[in-house]
Structure formats: C-alpha cells, structure tokens
Design a protein around this motif. Structure first.
Motif, mmCIF file in Angstrom:
data_model
loop_
_atom_site.group_PDB
_atom_site.id
_atom_site.type_symbol
_atom_site.label_atom_id
_atom_site.label_comp_id
_atom_site.label_asym_id
_atom_site.label_seq_id
_atom_site.Cartn_x
_atom_site.Cartn_y
_atom_site.Cartn_z
ATOM 1 N N SER A 158 24.542 31.555 38.064
ATOM 2 C CA SER A 158 23.559 30.609 38.596
ATOM 3 C C SER A 158 24.185 29.291 39.021
ATOM 4 C CB SER A 158 22.473 30.330 37.545
ATOM 5 O OG SER A 158 21.791 31.500 37.203
ATOM 6 N N VAL A 159 25.171 28.800 38.252
ATOM 7 C CA VAL A 159 25.740 27.484 38.525
ATOM 8 C C VAL A 159 26.986 27.581 39.399
ATOM 9 C CG1 VAL A 159 26.682 25.380 37.487
ATOM 10 C CG2 VAL A 159 24.805 26.591 36.360
ATOM 11 N N ILE A 160 28.014 28.318 38.949
ATOM 12 C CA ILE A 160 29.273 28.384 39.698
ATOM 13 C C ILE A 160 29.110 29.217 40.969
ATOM 14 C CG2 ILE A 160 31.724 28.930 39.598
ATOM 15 C CD1 ILE A 160 30.796 26.757 37.619
ATOM 16 N N ALA A 161 28.736 30.503 40.805
ATOM 17 C CA ALA A 161 28.550 31.367 41.968
ATOM 18 C C ALA A 161 27.358 30.912 42.804
ATOM 19 C CB ALA A 161 28.379 32.816 41.529
ATOM 20 N N LEU A 202 38.637 25.786 49.309
ATOM 21 C CA LEU A 202 38.290 24.539 48.636
ATOM 22 C C LEU A 202 37.399 24.798 47.423
ATOM 23 C CD1 LEU A 202 37.548 22.329 51.788
ATOM 24 C CD2 LEU A 202 39.622 22.341 50.394
ATOM 25 N N MET A 203 36.450 25.736 47.572
ATOM 26 C CA MET A 203 35.530 26.042 46.482
ATOM 27 C C MET A 203 36.231 26.726 45.310
ATOM 28 S SD MET A 203 32.621 24.864 47.352
ATOM 29 C CE MET A 203 31.791 25.565 45.951
ATOM 30 N N MET A 204 37.404 27.310 45.544
ATOM 31 C CA MET A 204 38.118 28.028 44.494
ATOM 32 C C MET A 204 38.454 27.121 43.316
ATOM 33 S SD MET A 204 41.410 30.533 44.976
ATOM 34 C CE MET A 204 42.491 29.196 45.503
ATOM 35 N N PHE A 205 38.652 25.819 43.587
ATOM 36 C CA PHE A 205 38.967 24.890 42.502
ATOM 37 C C PHE A 205 37.801 24.755 41.525
ATOM 38 C CE2 PHE A 205 41.942 23.644 45.839
ATOM 39 C CZ PHE A 205 43.132 23.605 45.116
ATOM 40 N N LEU A 206 36.577 24.936 42.012
ATOM 41 C CA LEU A 206 35.410 24.909 41.132
ATOM 42 C C LEU A 206 35.476 26.052 40.131
ATOM 43 C CD1 LEU A 206 32.568 23.761 40.471
ATOM 44 C CD2 LEU A 206 31.653 25.317 42.196
ATOM 45 N N ALA A 239 34.215 32.853 35.426
ATOM 46 C CA ALA A 239 34.392 32.279 36.765
ATOM 47 C C ALA A 239 35.759 32.624 37.346
ATOM 48 C CB ALA A 239 34.205 30.767 36.711
ATOM 49 N N LEU A 240 36.804 32.584 36.529
ATOM 50 C CA LEU A 240 38.140 32.948 36.999
ATOM 51 C C LEU A 240 38.172 34.393 37.473
ATOM 52 C CD1 LEU A 240 40.423 31.256 34.307
ATOM 53 C CD2 LEU A 240 40.161 30.569 36.703
ATOM 54 N N TRP A 241 37.505 35.259 36.749
ATOM 55 C CA TRP A 241 37.473 36.673 37.130
ATOM 56 C C TRP A 241 36.693 36.902 38.426
ATOM 57 C CZ3 TRP A 241 35.644 38.347 31.577
ATOM 58 C CH2 TRP A 241 36.716 38.238 30.688
ATOM 59 N N MET A 242 35.776 35.984 38.770
ATOM 60 C CA MET A 242 34.897 36.191 39.929
ATOM 61 C C MET A 242 35.403 35.523 41.202
ATOM 62 S SD MET A 242 32.786 38.265 38.777
ATOM 63 C CE MET A 242 32.030 38.391 40.386
ATOM 64 N N ILE A 243 36.621 35.030 41.243
ATOM 65 C CA ILE A 243 37.163 34.408 42.461
ATOM 66 C C ILE A 243 37.151 35.372 43.655
ATOM 67 C CG2 ILE A 243 39.276 33.481 43.512
ATOM 68 C CD1 ILE A 243 39.795 31.984 40.907
ATOM 69 N N PRO A 244 37.503 36.663 43.487
ATOM 70 C CA PRO A 244 37.422 37.571 44.646
ATOM 71 C C PRO A 244 36.034 37.635 45.277
ATOM 72 C CG PRO A 244 38.710 38.577 42.904
ATOM 73 C CD PRO A 244 38.105 37.337 42.319
ATOM 74 N N GLN A 245 34.977 37.493 44.473
ATOM 75 C CA GLN A 245 33.620 37.503 45.019
ATOM 76 C C GLN A 245 33.396 36.330 45.968
ATOM 77 O OE1 GLN A 245 30.322 36.176 42.562
ATOM 78 N NE2 GLN A 245 29.164 38.024 43.037
ATOM 79 N N LEU A 246 34.005 35.189 45.661
ATOM 80 C CA LEU A 246 33.867 34.001 46.505
ATOM 81 C C LEU A 246 34.331 34.291 47.930
ATOM 82 C CD1 LEU A 246 33.456 30.918 46.925
ATOM 83 C CD2 LEU A 246 35.782 30.605 46.056
ATOM 84 N N PHE A 247 35.481 34.969 48.061
ATOM 85 C CA PHE A 247 35.999 35.267 49.400
ATOM 86 C C PHE A 247 35.216 36.401 50.060
ATOM 87 C CE2 PHE A 247 39.393 32.892 47.425
ATOM 88 C CZ PHE A 247 39.825 32.083 48.454
ATOM 89 N N LEU A 252 31.946 41.616 29.642
ATOM 90 C CA LEU A 252 31.918 40.813 30.871
ATOM 91 C C LEU A 252 33.093 41.114 31.789
ATOM 92 C CD1 LEU A 252 30.695 37.282 29.754
ATOM 93 C CD2 LEU A 252 29.392 39.127 30.804
ATOM 94 N N TRP A 253 34.261 41.463 31.239
ATOM 95 C CA TRP A 253 35.414 41.794 32.083
ATOM 96 C C TRP A 253 35.101 43.010 32.956
ATOM 97 C CZ3 TRP A 253 39.371 40.953 34.867
ATOM 98 C CH2 TRP A 253 40.309 41.939 35.164
ATOM 99 N N GLY A 254 34.469 44.022 32.372
ATOM 100 C CA GLY A 254 34.078 45.193 33.151
ATOM 101 C C GLY A 254 33.054 44.839 34.215
ATOM 102 N N GLY A 255 32.107 43.947 33.858
ATOM 103 C CA GLY A 255 31.117 43.511 34.840
ATOM 104 C C GLY A 255 31.749 42.785 36.010
ATOM 105 N N ALA A 256 32.743 41.952 35.734
ATOM 106 C CA ALA A 256 33.426 41.208 36.796
ATOM 107 C C ALA A 256 34.168 42.143 37.739
ATOM 108 C CB ALA A 256 34.401 40.202 36.180
ATOM 109 N N VAL A 257 34.858 43.140 37.192
ATOM 110 C CA VAL A 257 35.602 44.098 38.020
ATOM 111 C C VAL A 257 34.667 44.825 38.979
ATOM 112 C CG1 VAL A 257 36.921 46.257 37.960
ATOM 113 C CG2 VAL A 257 37.476 44.428 36.355
#
Length: 494
Positions: free
Chosen positions: A89-92, A139-143, A168-176, A223-228
């Motif tokens: 809700s907040v980061i993504a 730029l958003m990756m730093f968040l 959040a670190l695990w979800m960086i690929p989703q950002l791109f 959560l690690w499995g969910g992120a993958v």
C-alpha cells in the motif's frame, strides 16, 4: 480560442476516413426526446461495455495479483500481513501511483491520435513513455532500498518497518515491470485491443494463485515465496503483451523502434508529470489511510483490518478502473475525431452504470458481512474489526465506483493539470485534516480517519460532476485537434 462553429477541426475533412476508429464517421445527432435518448443510450452502452467488460476483467486480474498475495500473507501471520500491507500500500502504492499517472499522459495522446487517424504516432508515444517511466523507476528504486529507515522515520513500529523493508527489496523487479507495462496497456487500450490484455491477465492470475499457494503456504516460504511469484507474474504479462505487439497485429500503430521517441521528450515529461500529480494524489490518499492506522493503539490489528477493507475496496474499484479506461478511450477517440456530442453522451452513460454497479456491490457486501472477514484473516480480533468497518466499506463501494470513472473523463479530455489542483484541495487540505481530527482528536479511531477522508472523496466527486456538466465539449474537440497537431510535429496552420 475560436468558436466551435468556426473551428476547422469540426469540418468533414478532419474526420478520419477509417470509420472503425471511434465506431462512427459522424457525431451523434441532437437528442430531441426520451425515445432518442433511449436509442442513443443503448448504442453508447454497447460501445462502453465492449471496452469496459474486458478492461474490468483485466484490472481485477492485475489488482488481484497483489491482493491474493496479501490474502495468503494473512494466513502466514499477523506481522506478515501487516508487513506486506505496508509494502504493497505504501511503497508499491506510492510507486504505482507515479507510474500509472505518468502513463495517463499516453492515454490522452494515444486515444486522441487514434481517433484522428494518426496511427503511426501511437508507437512513438509508447516509446517516449517507456523512456520516461524507466528513468522514473531508477529514481524510485531508492525508496525501495531505504524503505526500512523511511518507515521508521514516519513512526511505524520497528517490527513492521523491518519486515516491510525486507519485502520492498524483494519487490524491486515489480517496479520495473510497472514501467514497462503501463505504456503497453495505454497503447493497446487506445486501439481497443483489449481482449488480448484480458487473456494474458487471466492466465497470469491463474498461475499466480497456484504458485502463491505452493510457495507461501505449502512449501512454507512465506513472504519470500510471495515476492518471487508476484515479480514473475508482472513480468509474464509484460513479455506476453510485448510479444503480441511485435507479432505485427497492431498494423501501422507499431512500425518498430524509432529514434523519434527521443524527440520532444521534455514536453512529454511535463505532460506526464501533470498526469502523475493528478493520479498520484488519488492513489496516495488511500495509502495514507493505511499509514495513519499504523499510529493508532494496537497498530497491527488496525492496519490488518483496514488493509483487508482496502483490499476489498481495491477489487471493487478495479471495476471502476475498467470504466475509467473505457470512458477515457471513448472520450479521447471521439474528441480526436471531432465528435463533441458523442464524447459528452459517453460521460453520462458511464456515470449511470458506475452508480448501478457500486450499489450492487454494496448490497453483496452487506449480505455476506458475516462471512467475508474470515476469508482474509484467521485472527478473531482482526475479523471483528473488519466487521465493524463494513458499513463504511459499503458506502465507499458506491462513492469510489463513481469517482474513477469521472477521472477517466478527465484523462480522455486532457484535464489532468486542472484536476490535480482539485485533488489537492479536496483530499489533502480538507479530507486528510478532517480524518485526523475525527480519528485522533475526537477519538473515533479507524472509523474517524476513514469518515474524514471519505468526505474529501465525496466533495471531489461532486466537483468533477459539476465540471462535466459545465464543459463546452465543442471547444474540447477543437483543443484535442490542436493537441494532436502539436504532438505529431505539425504546425498550427497546416
């Protein structure tokens, strides 16, 4: 601005030869009675549902990826649910607001260019949007990287902050994936190529549900499995849609990669930024609702209960987002083709259906109010908190089904900058302070925060309706024609 009657953009030479662009070569005739109204309502309803049906399905499927991960997280543990809720809700959510907002500029330009028959510009616009969104993602990756200290700085609990920061670190690929997906989606929507989007999203949802259960619960990866799985699902959609475009099915709209995408970038950035501000202010509003709940006593229960409600609301709003995208396509196509009456009538039709759908969803929620909380959490205290919030959630389902549709009108017409100012006033000058006063000063807790912020949404919706009623649609058609000439590189007099 010249009057509509004198505008060369409303003459027949500017109507595209290809009638399939908007469904009609000519604008609808003036409506002179109830019978005419019913006939035109039926015609426009078919056009709207042809677009909105698959778009609603696509939106629900894409939203459900994160929502299903959140649902499984609720069965892993309360901390896992709170951590994923904050990250999602907040980061993504913050990042998604920016990406969707930046992409809505493409929605305006592609839709109006398609209505005017300038198909060759659609691929160029999409590539420009890719460039801008991928730079934004960097730029958003730093968040994402500094999510934990940021959450601690704004007062979230240490346990939730560390767990959400790791997620959040695990979800960086989703950002791109966001950066790649939304320009593709707007490119396909403008051409009404929506069935392929629905099929790909549906396939992604089926795979996502199975593998989320397998990795998060059956194999115990949490959560690690969910992120993958969540990262894979988003990139699956991007690759599949891009394969469809590269297969040659889009005709003149895609003629390959071009250096022309790098021209006029700064102007495109400014338009994208205005679009981003408009939609980000809406997306972040609900992100703030979850954030404020984290400051209440018994924060985990408050965040969990509210995140479940916003999860359900999000599913419902995805139907409204389908109307949002559909009416944006209809309005932009019709204005691009110089059909002001058709554009205006499409607004009326989408508002009527948005109200009907919102009421039906609220009724369903009330009927199953004793059953649905257990679907999202095993904790009885969380279930009771969700049940207490059900009346507010039902009201939200109605109001938040109308507002996104009206935002779609604004995107189709290119009003993003003006709507951004309205959003600032209604949401952040009025709604947020009222919610904080009711929640913390009056001690209404979660209900008070939600009532105050919902009031801001009501005010914003009323203003959007007033704007649509007062709009000179002939003038909007003229402005759309000028916008098309400007962005295609033509001079005003040509």
């Amino acid at each position: 601005m010249d009057s509509a009657a004198d505008s060369p953009l409303l003459t027949s030479k500017h109507v595209p030869d290809n009638a399939h662009f908007t469904g009609d070569v000519h604008d609808i005739p003036p409506i002179r009675g109830f019978k005419d109204f019913l006939v035109q309502f039926g015609v426009e309803s078919k056009k709207l549902w042809y677009l909105s049906g698959p778009l609603i399905f696509t939106s629900v499927c894409q939203y459900s990826l994160g929502a299903i991960t959140q649902t499984f997280a609720g069965h892993v543990g309360t901390l896992d649910l709170a951590a994923f809720s904050i990250e999602n809700s907040v980061i993504a959510g913050f990042s998604l607001g920016i990406m969707v907002g930046m992409g809505s500029a493409l929605e305006t330009l592609c839709g109006q260019a398609y209505g005017a028959g300038q198909l060759d510009m659609l691929g160029i616009y999409m590539q420009r949007s890719w460039i801008i969104l991928f730079v934004t993602a960097l730029l958003m990756m730093f968040l994402y990287i500094f999510a934990t200290p940021m959450l601690l700085l704004i007062g979230q609990t240490e346990a939730i902050s560390h767990a959400a920061g790791k997620m959040a670190l695990w979800m960086i690929p989703q950002l791109f994936a966001y950066a790649a997906n939304y320009p593709i989606a707007k490119f396909l929507q403008a051409q009404s190529k929506i069935m392929v989007m629905s099929c790909i999203s549906g396939a992604a949802l089926v795979l996502h549900t199975f593998f989320s259960w397998l990795f998060m619960l059956k194999l115990g990866w949490g959560l690690w499995g969910g992120a993958v799985v969540l990262n894979f699902s988003w990139w699956f959609m991007v690759v599949a849609q891009m394969a469809y475009i590269l297969s040659g099915t889009c005709g003149q709209a895609w003629s390959g990669f071009s250096w022309a995408a790098f021209s006029n970038l700064w102007s495109f950035v400014k338009l994208s930024f205005a679009s981003a501000i408009m939609l980000c202010l809406e997306t972040w509003y609900f992100m703030a609702l979850i954030l404020f709940a984290g400051y209440l006593e018994n924060a985990e229960i408050s965040v969990d209960a509210l995140s479940i409600c916003t999860n359900i609301l999000g599913w419902a709003v995805m139907m409204a987002i389908g109307f949002n995208a559909a009416v944006s396509v209809r309005v932009s196509n019709e204005l691009g083709a110089a059909h002001p009456r058709s554009a205006k009538f499409s607004v009326l039709v989408v508002v009527v259906f948005s109200i009907i759908v919102g009421i039906l969803l609220a009724i369903l929620l009330v009927i199953f109010r004793h059953q649905y909380p257990a679907m999202f959490a095993d904790n009885l205290e969380v279930q009771q908190a969700v049940y207490a919030l059900t009346p507010l959630l039902a009201l939200c389902l109605i109001i938040n089904n109308i507002q996104p549709a009206l935002s779609g009108v604004a995107i189709g017409a290119g009003w993003q900058a003006a709507i951004a100012y309205i959003n600032i006033a209604c949401y952040y000058i009025f709604g947020v302070p009222l919610g904080l006063i009711l929640g913390f000063v009056v001690n209404w807790g979660v209900e008070g925060i939600w009532v105050g912020m919902l009031t801001g949404t009501v005010v914003q919706t009323v203003i959007l309706i007033w704007i649509c009623v007062r709009t000179n649609w002939e003038k909007e058609a003229s402005m759309a024609g000028e916008r098309i000439r400007t962005w295609s590189g033509q001079k005003g007099g040509e």
